[in-house]
Design a protein around this motif. Structure first.
Motif, PDB file in Angstrom:
ATOM      1  N   ASP A 766       0.863  -1.176   0.000  1.00 14.75           N
ATOM      2  CA  ASP A 766       0.000   0.000   0.000  1.00 14.75           C
ATOM      3  C   ASP A 766       0.905   1.234   0.000  1.00 14.75           C
ATOM      4  OD1 ASP A 766      -1.904   1.913   0.228  1.00 14.75           O
ATOM      5  OD2 ASP A 766      -2.702   1.244   2.158  1.00 14.75           O
ATOM      6  N   MET A 767       1.111   1.819  -1.182  1.00  8.44           N
ATOM      7  CA  MET A 767       2.056   2.921  -1.312  1.00  8.44           C
ATOM      8  C   MET A 767       1.601   4.178  -0.597  1.00  8.44           C
ATOM      9  SD  MET A 767       4.627   1.679  -2.806  1.00  8.44           S
ATOM     10  CE  MET A 767       5.527   3.185  -3.177  1.00  8.44           C
ATOM     11  N   THR A 768       0.317   4.257  -0.254  1.00  5.90           N
ATOM     12  CA  THR A 768      -0.146   5.430   0.499  1.00  5.90           C
ATOM     13  C   THR A 768       0.420   5.433   1.913  1.00  5.90           C
ATOM     14  OG1 THR A 768      -2.146   4.260   1.184  1.00  5.90           O
ATOM     15  CG2 THR A 768      -2.260   5.539  -0.856  1.00  5.90           C
ATOM     16  N   MET A 769       0.864   4.258   2.372  1.00  3.79           N
ATOM     17  CA  MET A 769       1.441   4.150   3.707  1.00  3.79           C
ATOM     18  C   MET A 769       2.967   4.178   3.670  1.00  3.79           C
ATOM     19  SD  MET A 769      -1.332   3.939   5.420  1.00  3.79           S
ATOM     20  CE  MET A 769      -0.710   3.475   7.036  1.00  3.79           C
ATOM     21  N   CYS A 770       3.547   4.373   2.475  1.00  4.54           N
ATOM     22  CA  CYS A 770       4.995   4.348   2.331  1.00  4.54           C
ATOM     23  C   CYS A 770       5.492   5.732   1.921  1.00  4.54           C
ATOM     24  CB  CYS A 770       5.415   3.312   1.288  1.00  4.54           C
ATOM     25  SG  CYS A 770       4.885   1.622   1.648  1.00  4.54           S
ATOM     26  N   GLN A 771       6.579   6.163   2.526  1.00  8.63           N
ATOM     27  CA  GLN A 771       7.163   7.455   2.202  1.00  8.63           C
ATOM     28  C   GLN A 771       8.195   7.351   1.090  1.00  8.63           C
ATOM     29  OE1 GLN A 771       8.752   8.989   5.865  1.00  8.63           O
ATOM     30  NE2 GLN A 771       6.716   9.339   6.781  1.00  8.63           N
ATOM     31  N   ASN A 772       8.767   6.190   0.886  1.00  9.72           N
ATOM     32  CA  ASN A 772       9.801   5.992  -0.124  1.00  9.72           C
ATOM     33  C   ASN A 772       9.362   4.915  -1.110  1.00  9.72           C
ATOM     34  OD1 ASN A 772      11.604   7.804   1.251  1.00  9.72           O
ATOM     35  ND2 ASN A 772      12.060   6.121   2.699  1.00  9.72           N
ATOM     36  N   SER A 773      10.157   4.768  -2.167  1.00  8.34           N
ATOM     37  CA  SER A 773       9.964   3.640  -3.081  1.00  8.34           C
ATOM     38  C   SER A 773      10.219   2.338  -2.337  1.00  8.34           C
ATOM     39  CB  SER A 773      10.909   3.769  -4.273  1.00  8.34           C
ATOM     40  OG  SER A 773      10.652   4.958  -4.993  1.00  8.34           O
ATOM     41  N   VAL A 774       9.635   1.262  -2.842  1.00  5.30           N
ATOM     42  CA  VAL A 774       9.732  -0.035  -2.180  1.00  5.30           C
ATOM     43  C   VAL A 774      10.351  -1.042  -3.142  1.00  5.30           C
ATOM     44  CG1 VAL A 774       8.452  -1.931  -1.136  1.00  5.30           C
ATOM     45  CG2 VAL A 774       7.764   0.432  -0.689  1.00  5.30           C
ATOM     46  N   PHE A 775      11.360  -1.768  -2.657  1.00  6.80           N
ATOM     47  CA  PHE A 775      11.993  -2.845  -3.418  1.00  6.80           C
ATOM     48  C   PHE A 775      11.750  -4.154  -2.669  1.00  6.80           C
ATOM     49  CE2 PHE A 775      13.641   0.458  -5.760  1.00  6.80           C
ATOM     50  CZ  PHE A 775      14.624   0.109  -6.670  1.00  6.80           C
ATOM     51  N   TYR A 776      11.151  -5.134  -3.366  1.00  3.65           N
ATOM     52  CA  TYR A 776      10.988  -6.478  -2.817  1.00  3.65           C
ATOM     53  C   TYR A 776      11.981  -7.419  -3.500  1.00  3.65           C
ATOM     54  CZ  TYR A 776       6.552  -5.490  -0.423  1.00  3.65           C
ATOM     55  OH  TYR A 776       5.590  -5.008   0.424  1.00  3.65           O
ATOM     56  N   HIS A 777      12.573  -8.297  -2.713  1.00  8.41           N
ATOM     57  CA  HIS A 777      13.438  -9.312  -3.308  1.00  8.41           C
ATOM     58  C   HIS A 777      12.616 -10.221  -4.220  1.00  8.41           C
ATOM     59  CE1 HIS A 777      17.219  -8.600  -1.198  1.00  8.41           C
ATOM     60  NE2 HIS A 777      16.519  -8.341  -0.102  1.00  8.41           N
ATOM     61  N   ASP A 778      13.092 -10.409  -5.452  1.00  9.12           N
ATOM     62  CA  ASP A 778      12.456 -11.326  -6.407  1.00  9.12           C
ATOM     63  C   ASP A 778      13.368 -12.532  -6.588  1.00  9.12           C
ATOM     64  OD1 ASP A 778      11.056 -12.587  -8.410  1.00  9.12           O
ATOM     65  OD2 ASP A 778      11.823 -11.286 -10.005  1.00  9.12           O
ATOM     66  N   LEU A 779      13.170 -13.532  -5.746  1.00  4.17           N
ATOM     67  CA  LEU A 779      14.029 -14.714  -5.780  1.00  4.17           C
ATOM     68  C   LEU A 779      13.545 -15.765  -6.772  1.00  4.17           C
ATOM     69  CD1 LEU A 779      14.609 -15.109  -1.922  1.00  4.17           C
ATOM     70  CD2 LEU A 779      16.071 -13.961  -3.596  1.00  4.17           C
ATOM     71  N   GLN A 780      12.366 -15.553  -7.356  1.00  2.00           N
ATOM     72  CA  GLN A 780      11.802 -16.522  -8.316  1.00  2.00           C
ATOM     73  C   GLN A 780      11.870 -16.021  -9.758  1.00  2.00           C
ATOM     74  OE1 GLN A 780       9.860 -15.666  -5.428  1.00  2.00           O
ATOM     75  NE2 GLN A 780      10.829 -17.417  -4.398  1.00  2.00           N
ATOM     76  N   ASN A 781      12.615 -14.947  -9.990  1.00  2.00           N
ATOM     77  CA  ASN A 781      12.740 -14.393 -11.353  1.00  2.00           C
ATOM     78  C   ASN A 781      11.379 -14.102 -11.974  1.00  2.00           C
ATOM     79  OD1 ASN A 781      15.610 -14.534 -11.420  1.00  2.00           O
ATOM     80  ND2 ASN A 781      15.466 -16.730 -11.877  1.00  2.00           N
ATOM     81  N   ARG A 782      10.544 -13.421 -11.214  1.00  2.00           N
ATOM     82  CA  ARG A 782       9.202 -13.125 -11.717  1.00  2.00           C
ATOM     83  C   ARG A 782       9.186 -12.047 -12.793  1.00  2.00           C
ATOM     84  NH1 ARG A 782       5.146 -13.383  -6.428  1.00  2.00           N
ATOM     85  NH2 ARG A 782       5.530 -15.600  -5.946  1.00  2.00           N
ATOM     86  N   PHE A 783      10.321 -11.422 -13.024  1.00  2.00           N
ATOM     87  CA  PHE A 783      10.358 -10.479 -14.133  1.00  2.00           C
ATOM     88  C   PHE A 783      10.135 -11.194 -15.463  1.00  2.00           C
ATOM     89  CE2 PHE A 783      14.731 -11.971 -13.762  1.00  2.00           C
ATOM     90  CZ  PHE A 783      15.122 -12.146 -15.082  1.00  2.00           C
ATOM     91  N   GLY A 784      10.123 -12.542 -15.438  1.00  4.11           N
ATOM     92  CA  GLY A 784       9.828 -13.307 -16.642  1.00  4.11           C
ATOM     93  C   GLY A 784       8.422 -13.104 -17.169  1.00  4.11           C
ATOM     94  N   GLN A 785       7.524 -12.510 -16.363  1.00  2.00           N
ATOM     95  CA  GLN A 785       6.163 -12.253 -16.848  1.00  2.00           C
ATOM     96  C   GLN A 785       6.142 -11.176 -17.928  1.00  2.00           C
ATOM     97  OE1 GLN A 785       3.688  -9.639 -13.996  1.00  2.00           O
ATOM     98  NE2 GLN A 785       5.222 -10.613 -12.665  1.00  2.00           N
ATOM     99  N   TYR A 786       7.273 -10.527 -18.178  1.00  2.00           N
ATOM    100  CA  TYR A 786       7.354  -9.562 -19.268  1.00  2.00           C
ATOM    101  C   TYR A 786       7.620 -10.253 -20.596  1.00  2.00           C
ATOM    102  CZ  TYR A 786       7.392  -5.656 -15.987  1.00  2.00           C
ATOM    103  OH  TYR A 786       7.038  -4.744 -15.034  1.00  2.00           O
ATOM    104  N   MET A 787       7.741 -11.576 -20.565  1.00  2.00           N
ATOM    105  CA  MET A 787       7.991 -12.362 -21.770  1.00  2.00           C
ATOM    106  C   MET A 787       7.147 -13.630 -21.691  1.00  2.00           C
ATOM    107  SD  MET A 787      11.837 -13.527 -20.662  1.00  2.00           S
ATOM    108  CE  MET A 787      12.265 -11.853 -20.150  1.00  2.00           C
ATOM    109  N   PHE A 788       7.192 -14.442 -22.735  1.00  2.00           N
ATOM    110  CA  PHE A 788       6.409 -15.676 -22.761  1.00  2.00           C
ATOM    111  C   PHE A 788       6.786 -16.610 -21.615  1.00  2.00           C
ATOM    112  CE2 PHE A 788       5.014 -15.973 -27.506  1.00  2.00           C
ATOM    113  CZ  PHE A 788       4.122 -14.949 -27.272  1.00  2.00           C
ATOM    114  N   TYR A 789       8.031 -16.528 -21.154  1.00  2.00           N
ATOM    115  CA  TYR A 789       8.512 -17.444 -20.120  1.00  2.00           C
ATOM    116  C   TYR A 789       7.675 -17.354 -18.849  1.00  2.00           C
ATOM    117  CZ  TYR A 789      12.393 -20.575 -19.024  1.00  2.00           C
ATOM    118  OH  TYR A 789      13.154 -21.691 -18.786  1.00  2.00           O
ATOM    119  N   GLY A 790       7.155 -16.173 -18.573  1.00  2.00           N
ATOM    120  CA  GLY A 790       6.430 -15.976 -17.327  1.00  2.00           C
ATOM    121  C   GLY A 790       4.935 -16.122 -17.422  1.00  2.00           C
ATOM    122  N   ILE A 791       4.404 -16.384 -18.634  1.00  4.47           N
ATOM    123  CA  ILE A 791       2.953 -16.549 -18.785  1.00  4.47           C
ATOM    124  C   ILE A 791       2.657 -17.930 -19.373  1.00  4.47           C
ATOM    125  CG2 ILE A 791       2.492 -14.071 -19.003  1.00  4.47           C
ATOM    126  CD1 ILE A 791       2.254 -14.499 -22.038  1.00  4.47           C
TER     127      ILE A 791
END
Length: 851
Positions: A766-791
């Protein structure tokens, strides 16, 4: 003469019968042919058979109790298709009414004891049809598995024909097997319909250019039964109902099978011609196969027409109130009339059909289907609401604008499509498992036309999934991507100069990384080519497509021209094999290939670390992924010796080398080395990006679109970027570098690790409760959803639905596989071309460098 026998003239008998039963016998020799093929609705012919036999038969039955005479009278009524206004049927009805209080004929041998008066054959069911077709007094228990002799249940039904000559002589009892299959075929296959649960259809088109053809067909049937007078036979049909008893005699315990004659006439109206069920129909007992006698106007002359049964539909229904029990079978007949003078070589072909259907009442299924549909739609609604909630969090705006409504519509297509697919798959799996695996009979596969709702839901699932996948692919070719190069300019002497200068930073590393990212765009976890080839191997090579046959025997995989295939079973079979092949590939990739050979996404993250380049990906305005590629090498633009030395140092003494990730050594080793992050940036950073770089990109794009009006201009690769755009890119790159350095220095304020519920539900913060940008660890390489690999999940369902819906239309697995591959190829081509253009446009890499 014997006592009590009186000789009377034929005219006196006629007068006596007319007076006694109040019937006009002036037109007793008329026979009506309906739709006889000469362009007329009906045609009336004189019948020498009726004029010579009717009065004698009625007199012998009425005054002498002659059973042959009574059968002869009944046969004449049957040949008239039970027309109540015909003289023969009037006389039969009058005699039936006269003897209604007398004991029944054969009442001890045949059950149920209904409507069979003394010395009169049983022709009509007088009560409502449902009172007979829904009776529960059949004792036979049925089974799908082959049973031992004299077992309590039977897997093969025994139908018995009681044959009568036209003159009323009873000819005996005979097994019904192949006699009425006019289209012929391999004899071993023609009797498969007797195996309980095996739906059967033997149909063809036959010519009527010569009466001899029909005579030959009728002759074959007659010779199989009695060997003589084949064109003058009538039949009563029975089912042997032993109820688990052992008997050495044949036949035994016969149960009468009602006949639904679609050509039956009452006052000229075909009362059984409607298709709304049997509630208002008239059921009968006796039928004939072929009639060439009624249309003979003068004895000794050829017949002027013929009447033949061209449709035999036998239906056996399973009771839903008792396992392995059935209702009385129902035989449906359709007759075709033809005037021989109208038959020519150009006459139309007649469709001849012998069909056996084993079915069950679907009221319970329809209720379950309705409940399952509601559950599926409610589940889809919950999933859709959660997706919209996450979307609102990612975009940091709960306003219902056009973007939110568009996103909501396509997400609804996705959730409803998957829900409908799972609904159809679960029902199909239920029928497949129970129909092919049950011993005691609990359920039957319904014929395709009775479950139109199933196929409608399946088509809806396919349409919605296609729309949703196109939406996902569209988002994949329009995300924002930005390369952050951490390399610093090297200081050294220039050629021809003694003083030291800073050398320009090489762009080839960026071009190399851009090409590698571009190659990943259309890679999938599974191989569609392997999936389809393996699927065809199972279906055709191993003959598993035979599992879709309308037969309960799962070991009977042979193709038969008489055994149809169920679309439900085809869908269940294709879906199961598709999912099994896909799951096998996924398990192999995840547990073997990714661990011990290579992981494309992990290797790409390693490549970024070597090239000293980071990637920022934003599919939503404020949400996306960041892959940290900050290299620990002094310079990434170096020679092979320095590169290998640094990698060896990192491998042998990890403590002497700084971790690759953003966090310090205070975290676990896994988090220290993690390079991938799910990010949610603040509004200020996004505003700088839009105002600095995106405004220049959009301006350049509008200029290019104004210069080109071609239909496929959007598929053309962008040209070299203008100088002001390159300067804007370098400016925003410096902003991002400062942003990342700030996070590296104060990682505890920005970088978080998801709690269990956030990992399970992929819940954004909930970014309304955050004062800064938020980085979450992506240990499962979920950035693959930007390509066929992730869908992969969405693409797998997409392939299955395309395959199954095409097969539903053409009933051919090979054509379905070809169409599935073609659709996927078009989608892949679009994703590759437009994705390449998006990369070129957003990274300012000329499209000609992407190879």
């Amino acid at each position: 003469l014997p006592d009590n026998v009186v000789c009377t003239a034929n005219s006196q008998r006629t007068s006596y019968l007319e007076t006694k039963f109040n019937i006009n016998l002036d037109s007793l020799d008329d026979v009506v042919f309906y739709n006889p093929g000469n362009g007329r609705a009906s045609q009336t012919l004189s019948s020498a058979l009726a004029s010579s036999w009717l009065v004698d038969a009625a007199w012998g039955c009425s005054h002498q109790g002659d059973r042959a005479a009574c059968n002869r009278l009944a046969n004449l009524c049957v040949l008239q298709n039970y027309e109540v206004d015909s003289s023969s049927c009037k006389l039969y009805s009058a005699l039936l009414e006269e003897r209604k209080d007398l004991p029944q004929y054969h009442s001890d041998e045949v059950q149920p004891e209904l409507d069979w008066m003394y010395s009169l054959p049983w022709l009509l069911y007088n009560d409502a049809p449902a009172s007979f077709t829904a009776r529960t007094d059949l004792l036979t228990q049925v089974s799908f598995n082959t049973q031992q002799y004299a077992a309590a249940s039977v897997s093969d039904l025994v139908f018995v024909l009681s044959a009568y000559h036209l003159n009323g002589t009873w000819l005996g009892l005979y097994n019904l097997t192949t006699q009425f299959q006019l289209c012929g075929g391999i004899h071993e296959n023609l009797g498969k319909w007797l195996r309980f649960g095996t739906n059967f259809e033997n149909s063809c088109s036959l010519s009527v250019t010569a009466v001899q053809l029909w005579g030959a067909v009728a002759g074959r049937v007659g010779r199989e039964l009695v060997g003589e007078n084949p064109e003058a036979l009538l039949f009563d049909l029975y089912l042997q109902d032993l109820g688990g008893r052992f008997t050495r005699s044949f036949p035994d315990s016969l149960y009468p099978v009602p006949i639904l004659n679609k050509s039956l006439r009452q006052k000229g109206v075909a009362v059984n011609a409607d298709t709304e069920g049997v509630s208002n129909d008239v059921l009968v007992r006796r039928f004939f196969f072929y009639d060439l006698k009624s249309a003979v106007e003068t004895p000794g002359e050829p017949s002027l027409g013929f009447r033949a049964a061209t449709t035999f539909d036998l239906t056996v229904s399973v009771r839903d109130d008792a396992n392995s029990r059935i209702f009385p079978p129902l035989l449906t007949l359709q007759y075709t009339d033809r005037i021989l003078s109208a038959v020519t070589e150009q006459s139309e072909l007649l469709k001849v059909q012998f069909k056996v259907l084993y079915s069950m009442d679907l009221s319970e299924f329809n209720s379950s289907w309705t409940i399952l549909t509601v559950v599926a739609m409610v589940s889809a609604g919950i999933a859709w609401f959660f997706r919209m909630y996450c979307f609102a969090r990612r975009r940091q705006n709960g306003t219902l604008d056009f973007e939110a409504m568009r996103y909501g519509v396509f997400q609804a297509c996705g959730t409803v499509g998957v829900a409908c697919f799972l609904q159809c798959a679960s029902i199909a799996a239920y029928w497949f498992v129970f129909y092919k695996g049950q011993d005691a009979v609990y359920t039957m596969i319904p014929e395709d036309h009775r479950i139109g709702g199933f196929y409608m839901i399946l088509r809806v699932a396919c349409i919605f999934q296609v729309v949703y996948v196109c939406f996902v692919v569209h988002r994949q070719v329009n995300y924002d991507i930005f390369f952050i190069d951490w390399e610093k300019a090297r200081q050294g002497p220039s050629q021809g100069m003694t003083s030291k200068h800073y050398h320009p930073i090489s762009v080839w590393r960026t071009l190399f990384v851009c090409n590698e990212w571009n190659e990943l765009q259309v890679q999938r976890i599974t191989s569609q080519e392997f999936t389809l080839i393996t699927l065809m191997l199972f279906l055709y090579g191993l003959q598993l497509k035979g599992l879709a046959n309308f037969t309960p025997n799962s070991s009977d995989l042979e193709d038969s021209p008489f055994t149809n295939q169920s679309q439900v079973l085809r869908f269940a079979l294709a879906t199961f094999l598709f999912l099994a092949i896909i799951l096998a590939q996924v398990l192999f990739k995840v547990f073997i290939y990714h661990r011990y050979i290579e992981h494309p996404l992990g290797q790409f993250a390693d490549l970024l670390s070597i090239t000293n380049i980071s990637i920022l990906l934003l599919q939503d305005k404020y949400a996306g992924y960041y892959i940290h590629g900050f290299s620990q090498l002094p310079n990434a633009d170096t020679n092979m010796i320095e590169l290998i030395a640094q990698l060896t140092k990192e491998q042998e003494a990890s403590s002497a080398v700084a971790p690759r990730g953003l966090v310090s050594r205070g975290q676990t080793q896994e988090l220290q080395d993690n390079q991938c992050f799910e990010i949610y940036i603040d509004r200020d950073l996004r505003q700088k990006y839009d105002s600095t770089l995106m405004s220049c990109l959009n301006s350049t794009k509008r200029q290019m679109e104004a210069q080109s009006t071609a239909l496929l201009s959007s598929m053309k690769k962008p040209n070299l970027a203008p100088g002001n755009t390159v300067e804007a890119q370098e400016e925003i790159a410096e902003v991002f570098r400062e942003f990342i350095r700030k996070i590296m220095a104060n990682h505890s304020q920005y970088i978080r690790e998801k709690i269990f519920s956030e990992k399970l539900l992929s819940l954004p913060p909930d970014m309304t409760m955050c004062q800064n940008s938020v980085f979450y660890h992506d240990l499962q390489n979920r950035f693959g959803q930007y390509m066929f690999y992730g869908i992969e999940f969405d693409l797998a369902i997409f392939d299955i639905l395309i395959f199954c819906v095409v097969d539903l239309a053409v009933t051919n697995f090979a054509i379905a596989a070809f169409c599935c591959y073609g659709v996927a190829y078009v989608l892949k081509y679009y994703r590759h071309q437009m994705g390449e253009n998006n990369i070129s446009e957003k990274t300012l890499v000329d499209g000609r460098f992407l190879i």
